[in-house]
Motif scaffolding. Structure first.
Motif, PDB file in Angstrom:
ATOM      1  N   GLU A 163      -6.515  30.361  61.221  1.00 22.71           N
ATOM      2  CA  GLU A 163      -5.097  30.243  61.834  1.00 22.71           C
ATOM      3  C   GLU A 163      -4.691  28.618  62.219  1.00 22.71           C
ATOM      4  O   GLU A 163      -3.788  28.395  62.836  1.00 22.71           O
TER       5      GLU A 163
ATOM      6  N   ASN B 205      -6.496  26.911  63.945  1.00 24.50           N
ATOM      7  CA  ASN B 205      -6.830  26.340  65.403  1.00 24.50           C
ATOM      8  C   ASN B 205      -8.214  25.934  65.778  1.00 24.50           C
ATOM      9  O   ASN B 205      -8.807  26.172  66.690  1.00 24.50           O
TER      10      ASN B 205
ATOM     11  N   ASP C 251     -10.080  21.846  65.452  1.00 25.58           N
ATOM     12  CA  ASP C 251     -10.013  20.626  65.389  1.00 25.58           C
ATOM     13  C   ASP C 251     -11.495  20.019  65.190  1.00 25.58           C
ATOM     14  O   ASP C 251     -12.312  19.755  66.088  1.00 25.58           O
TER      15      ASP C 251
ATOM     16  N   ALA D 146       0.706  24.268  75.734  1.00 23.82           N
ATOM     17  CA  ALA D 146       1.944  24.641  74.758  1.00 23.82           C
ATOM     18  C   ALA D 146       1.103  24.924  73.454  1.00 23.82           C
ATOM     19  O   ALA D 146       0.091  24.205  73.013  1.00 23.82           O
ATOM     20  N   ARG D 147       1.355  26.108  72.665  1.00 24.85           N
ATOM     21  CA  ARG D 147       0.722  26.375  71.382  1.00 24.85           C
ATOM     22  C   ARG D 147       0.603  25.529  70.299  1.00 24.85           C
ATOM     23  O   ARG D 147      -0.056  25.450  69.460  1.00 24.85           O
ATOM     24  N   ASP D 148       1.738  24.383  70.279  1.00 22.34           N
ATOM     25  CA  ASP D 148       1.917  23.754  69.150  1.00 22.34           C
ATOM     26  C   ASP D 148       1.343  22.267  69.578  1.00 22.34           C
ATOM     27  O   ASP D 148       1.646  21.359  68.807  1.00 22.34           O
ATOM     28  N   ALA D 149       0.866  22.058  70.645  1.00 23.61           N
ATOM     29  CA  ALA D 149       0.273  21.050  71.180  1.00 23.61           C
ATOM     30  C   ALA D 149      -0.923  20.274  70.293  1.00 23.61           C
ATOM     31  O   ALA D 149      -1.747  20.995  69.722  1.00 23.61           O
ATOM     32  N   VAL D 150      -0.901  19.078  70.119  1.00 22.15           N
ATOM     33  CA  VAL D 150      -1.842  18.411  69.133  1.00 22.15           C
ATOM     34  C   VAL D 150      -2.478  17.160  70.193  1.00 22.15           C
ATOM     35  O   VAL D 150      -1.668  16.451  70.567  1.00 22.15           O
TER      36      VAL D 150
ATOM     37  N   SER E 185      -3.801  22.777  73.090  1.00 19.95           N
ATOM     38  CA  SER E 185      -3.288  24.146  72.953  1.00 19.95           C
ATOM     39  C   SER E 185      -4.579  25.083  73.368  1.00 19.95           C
ATOM     40  O   SER E 185      -5.741  24.729  73.000  1.00 19.95           O
TER      41      SER E 185
END
Length: 266
Positions: A74, A76, A78, A129-133, A177
């Motif tokens: 998915e 998720n 890094d 936030a789920r889209d945080a990087v 995230s």
């Protein structure tokens, strides 16, 4: 490899049940599961403490691998973040083991409990936030290595670490995230689990068959935990993780609470 004499007669049913609980927690929270395995092996299944710790470290590798694959599918995970954490953790673990003979363990336990309480409070304040990087520059990379170092030292001191520290710190401090924090945490755990297992095998502090039973059972249900983590909202995920950390505190308080010596009066 010969199993150490300190291994009791294996309770296969108990080992498999333990693995199922560990796999679900591993996928849902991004933790290795040693916080579950260690007390079960020692208090319920009669393992020697050192053997239980070594067996736990090997057992978490399989569900961590499955968890990483599940999170990676998915997007998720890094890899760089996990590598920096692992670099610090691998160096921190032997430091923690050395400090174990220098520091008062009960004081360390209560300090760590206080740290977890602060983390729990923070989880109700910071919603990821789920889209945080996480943008990794030189400073951020150095801080990640420091977090990994702290995680490794804690693991060496208390046999606790991995996702219990890394996931909330990634969310609260680095703004990651929650799903990326969990997937990357599991990737870090693979590295630290394998490196620690090599040393434990040399010391014969591993029951490989017990570790395999736990690991296979855990790996079978880890994808379900990962799926559930993705279905929860970030706020709900934080609340559920905070509940898990409360259980960690209770477990540590049981270990840290002074016990009367046998034969001592009421």
């Amino acid at each position: 490899m010969n199993t150490p004499d300190l291994a009791p007669r294996r309770n296969w049913f108990g080992l498999v049940l333990t693995g199922l609980a560990v796999g679900f927690a591993s996928g849902l929270f991004g933790v290795g599961g040693g916080i579950i395995i260690l007390p079960v092996l020692v208090y319920l299944l009669g393992f020697d403490t050192k053997l239980a710790a070594g067996t736990s470290l090997l057992a978490i590798v399989l569900p961590s691998i499955v968890g990483v694959v599940s999170y990676a599918l998915e997007g998720n995970v890094d890899v760089l973040l996990a590598a920096l954490l692992a670099a610090g953790s691998i160096f921190g673990a032997p430091i923690g083991s050395w400090l174990l003979s220098k520091l008062h363990k009960r004081a360390v336990q209560w300090t760590f409990i206080a740290f977890i309480v602060v983390v729990i409070v923070s989880l109700f304040i910071v919603i990821p936030a789920r889209d945080a990087v996480v943008q990794i520059d030189l400073l951020t990379g150095a801080l990640l290595v420091v977090v990994g170092l702290f995680t490794g030292v804690t693991a060496g001191l208390l046999g606790i670490g991995g996702g219990v520290i890394v996931v909330p710190v990634m969310v609260v401090v680095f703004g990651a995230s929650d799903l990326v924090a969990k997937g990357s945490s599991l990737l870090m755990i693979i590295a630290t689990g394998l490196s620690g297992t090599i040393a434990n095998i040399r010391r014969k502090n591993v029951d490989p068959l017990a570790a395999l039973a736990i690991g296979l059972a855990a790996a079978a249900v880890t994808p379900f935990g990962v799926w559930l983590a993705g279905t929860l909202s970030p706020q709900t995920a934080n609340i559920v993780f905070a509940g898990f950390l409360v259980l960690v505190i209770i477990r540590m308080m049981v270990d840290a609470w002074p016990r009367r010596r046998r034969g001592e009066g009421a």
